[in-house]
Scaffold this active site. Structure first.
Site, PDB file in Angstrom:
ATOM      1  N   ASP A 121       1.790  -0.023   4.647  1.00  0.00           N
ATOM      2  CA  ASP A 121       1.862   1.417   4.866  1.00  0.00           C
ATOM      3  C   ASP A 121       3.334   1.802   4.813  1.00  0.00           C
ATOM      4  O   ASP A 121       4.191   1.036   5.271  1.00  0.00           O
ATOM      5  CB  ASP A 121       1.265   1.791   6.224  1.00  0.00           C
ATOM      6  CG  ASP A 121       1.015   3.285   6.323  1.00  0.00           C
ATOM      7  OD1 ASP A 121       0.623   3.893   5.311  1.00  0.00           O
ATOM      8  OD2 ASP A 121       1.210   3.862   7.410  1.00  0.00           O
ATOM      9  N   ASN A 152      -3.946   1.882  -5.092  1.00  0.00           N
ATOM     10  CA  ASN A 152      -2.778   2.452  -5.748  1.00  0.00           C
ATOM     11  C   ASN A 152      -2.340   1.529  -6.904  1.00  0.00           C
ATOM     12  O   ASN A 152      -1.894   0.399  -6.679  1.00  0.00           O
ATOM     13  CB  ASN A 152      -1.659   2.601  -4.698  1.00  0.00           C
ATOM     14  CG  ASN A 152      -0.383   3.160  -5.268  1.00  0.00           C
ATOM     15  OD1 ASN A 152       0.037   2.798  -6.368  1.00  0.00           O
ATOM     16  ND2 ASN A 152       0.257   4.024  -4.511  1.00  0.00           N
ATOM     17  N   GLU A 153      -2.472   2.025  -8.134  1.00  0.00           N
ATOM     18  CA  GLU A 153      -2.202   1.203  -9.335  1.00  0.00           C
ATOM     19  C   GLU A 153      -0.772   0.660  -9.354  1.00  0.00           C
ATOM     20  O   GLU A 153      -0.541  -0.473  -9.768  1.00  0.00           O
ATOM     21  CB  GLU A 153      -2.424   2.018 -10.622  1.00  0.00           C
ATOM     22  CG  GLU A 153      -3.803   2.625 -10.760  1.00  0.00           C
ATOM     23  CD  GLU A 153      -4.816   1.661 -11.379  1.00  0.00           C
ATOM     24  OE1 GLU A 153      -4.480   0.480 -11.553  1.00  0.00           O
ATOM     25  OE2 GLU A 153      -5.940   2.111 -11.668  1.00  0.00           O
ATOM     26  N   TYR A 201       8.979  11.472  -2.336  1.00  0.00           N
ATOM     27  CA  TYR A 201      10.251  12.078  -1.927  1.00  0.00           C
ATOM     28  C   TYR A 201      11.442  11.597  -2.761  1.00  0.00           C
ATOM     29  O   TYR A 201      12.587  11.946  -2.462  1.00  0.00           O
ATOM     30  CB  TYR A 201      10.510  11.791  -0.432  1.00  0.00           C
ATOM     31  CG  TYR A 201       9.438  12.361   0.466  1.00  0.00           C
ATOM     32  CD1 TYR A 201       9.493  13.691   0.887  1.00  0.00           C
ATOM     33  CD2 TYR A 201       8.358  11.587   0.887  1.00  0.00           C
ATOM     34  CE1 TYR A 201       8.505  14.229   1.702  1.00  0.00           C
ATOM     35  CE2 TYR A 201       7.357  12.117   1.703  1.00  0.00           C
ATOM     36  CZ  TYR A 201       7.445  13.431   2.103  1.00  0.00           C
ATOM     37  OH  TYR A 201       6.461  13.967   2.900  1.00  0.00           O
ATOM     38  N   HIS A 261      12.603  -0.124   0.244  1.00  0.00           N
ATOM     39  CA  HIS A 261      11.868  -0.595   1.414  1.00  0.00           C
ATOM     40  C   HIS A 261      10.697  -1.489   0.992  1.00  0.00           C
ATOM     41  O   HIS A 261      10.530  -2.583   1.502  1.00  0.00           O
ATOM     42  CB  HIS A 261      11.365   0.619   2.191  1.00  0.00           C
ATOM     43  CG  HIS A 261      10.740   1.697   1.345  1.00  0.00           C
ATOM     44  ND1 HIS A 261      11.355   2.190   0.209  1.00  0.00           N
ATOM     45  CD2 HIS A 261       9.562   2.337   1.413  1.00  0.00           C
ATOM     46  CE1 HIS A 261      10.583   3.107  -0.354  1.00  0.00           C
ATOM     47  NE2 HIS A 261       9.476   3.204   0.360  1.00  0.00           N
ATOM     48  N   ARG A 262       9.926  -1.042  -0.012  1.00  0.00           N
ATOM     49  CA  ARG A 262       8.734  -1.790  -0.421  1.00  0.00           C
ATOM     50  C   ARG A 262       9.115  -3.085  -1.150  1.00  0.00           C
ATOM     51  O   ARG A 262       8.553  -4.144  -0.888  1.00  0.00           O
ATOM     52  CB  ARG A 262       7.861  -0.923  -1.323  1.00  0.00           C
ATOM     53  CG  ARG A 262       6.416  -1.366  -1.387  1.00  0.00           C
ATOM     54  CD  ARG A 262       5.499  -0.361  -2.078  1.00  0.00           C
ATOM     55  NE  ARG A 262       6.194   0.695  -2.757  1.00  0.00           N
ATOM     56  CZ  ARG A 262       6.419   1.900  -2.238  1.00  0.00           C
ATOM     57  NH1 ARG A 262       5.953   2.206  -1.049  1.00  0.00           N
ATOM     58  NH2 ARG A 262       7.107   2.810  -2.905  1.00  0.00           N
ATOM     59  N   PHE A 318       8.234   8.770  -7.463  1.00  0.00           N
ATOM     60  CA  PHE A 318       7.169   9.623  -6.919  1.00  0.00           C
ATOM     61  C   PHE A 318       7.584  10.109  -5.532  1.00  0.00           C
ATOM     62  O   PHE A 318       8.637   9.740  -5.013  1.00  0.00           O
ATOM     63  CB  PHE A 318       5.844   8.845  -6.855  1.00  0.00           C
ATOM     64  CG  PHE A 318       5.836   7.762  -5.806  1.00  0.00           C
ATOM     65  CD1 PHE A 318       6.437   6.540  -6.055  1.00  0.00           C
ATOM     66  CD2 PHE A 318       5.247   7.970  -4.560  1.00  0.00           C
ATOM     67  CE1 PHE A 318       6.450   5.547  -5.085  1.00  0.00           C
ATOM     68  CE2 PHE A 318       5.248   6.987  -3.585  1.00  0.00           C
ATOM     69  CZ  PHE A 318       5.854   5.773  -3.849  1.00  0.00           C
TER      70      PHE A 318
END
Ligand code: IMP
Length: 194
Positions: free
Chosen positions: A70, A10-11, A153, A179-180, A151
């Site tokens: 994840d 994932n870029e 949701y 979160h990330r 992106f």
């Protein structure tokens, strides 16, 4: 030079993670550097299980330090669905719009619209115990779409403190509260303390 492999193609994640890991002296490799490595089936029941599986399989194969993550969305009134199925909630095609439509449909008439995003990360070292990190962003599923940034949701995820949907804020603002972003910060603080 210390090396770390991030288990993603994932870029967006690659840019974000490189930006934080390279200043700590890490050479960052990704799945693009190991094209022969077969796709990892994410069949865990939790985000943590999927992160662990991805990190372990890749580390066992490469004998290198691997970081895997994840993430997804949990909606309380839907028994924490879509959860680990967030990417393919409306089917196997990974269609963001269809996922959002289905979520709004399934929430119709429900008064509790509270939800959270979750990110789980696993840092897997060939000779040490794995280390796990997790963080969350709490909010609500709005009735309608708003905004065009981000992106997944983001257009239907309302953040009460900002009085905005996630797709209405910039990536920089999102990284500070997401979160990330917060999970990545925990990982960075761990690496700095080593
Ligand atoms: P991944 O495992 O991090 O690639 O995320 C799985 C799925 O969760 C994505 O395809 C999105 O549907 C959803 N998701 C994860 N993080 C976010 C986010 O920050 N905003 C919106 N959707 C997200």
């Amino acid at each position: 030079m210390k090396e770390i492999v991030i288990a993603t193609k994932n870029e967006h994640k690659i840019i974000e993670m490189k930006k934080m890991l390279e200043p700590l002296g890490y050479k960052v490799l990704t799945l693009f550097d190991f094209d022969e490595f077969p796709e990892i089936i994410e069949d865990g029941k939790t985000f943590k299980a999927n992160a662990f599986k991805k990190a372990k399989e890749l580390s066992d194969y490469l004998n290198k330090i691997v970081l895997a993550d994840d993430s997804g969305l949990e909606v309380i009134a839907l028994n924490n669905e879509p959860g680990v199925y967030s990417a393919r909630y409306a089917g196997d095609t990974r269609n963001y719009e269809k996922n959002n439509e289905l979520l709004l449909k399934n929430l119709k008439g429900k008064s509790d619209r509270s939800a959270r995003f979750v990110t789980s990360m696993c840092l897997y070292h060939p000779n040490n115990d794995p280390v796990f990190f997790e963080d969350y962003l709490y909010g609500e599923i709005s009735e309608k779409h708003a905004g065009s940034n981000g992106f997944g949701y983001d257009p239907i995820f309302y953040v009460p403190e900002l009085n905005k949907n996630l797709a209405e804020i910039s990536l920089e603002e999102k990284n500070k509260i997401s979160h990330r972003g917060k999970c990545l910060l925990k990982l960075i603080n761990h690496l700095k303390s080593k």
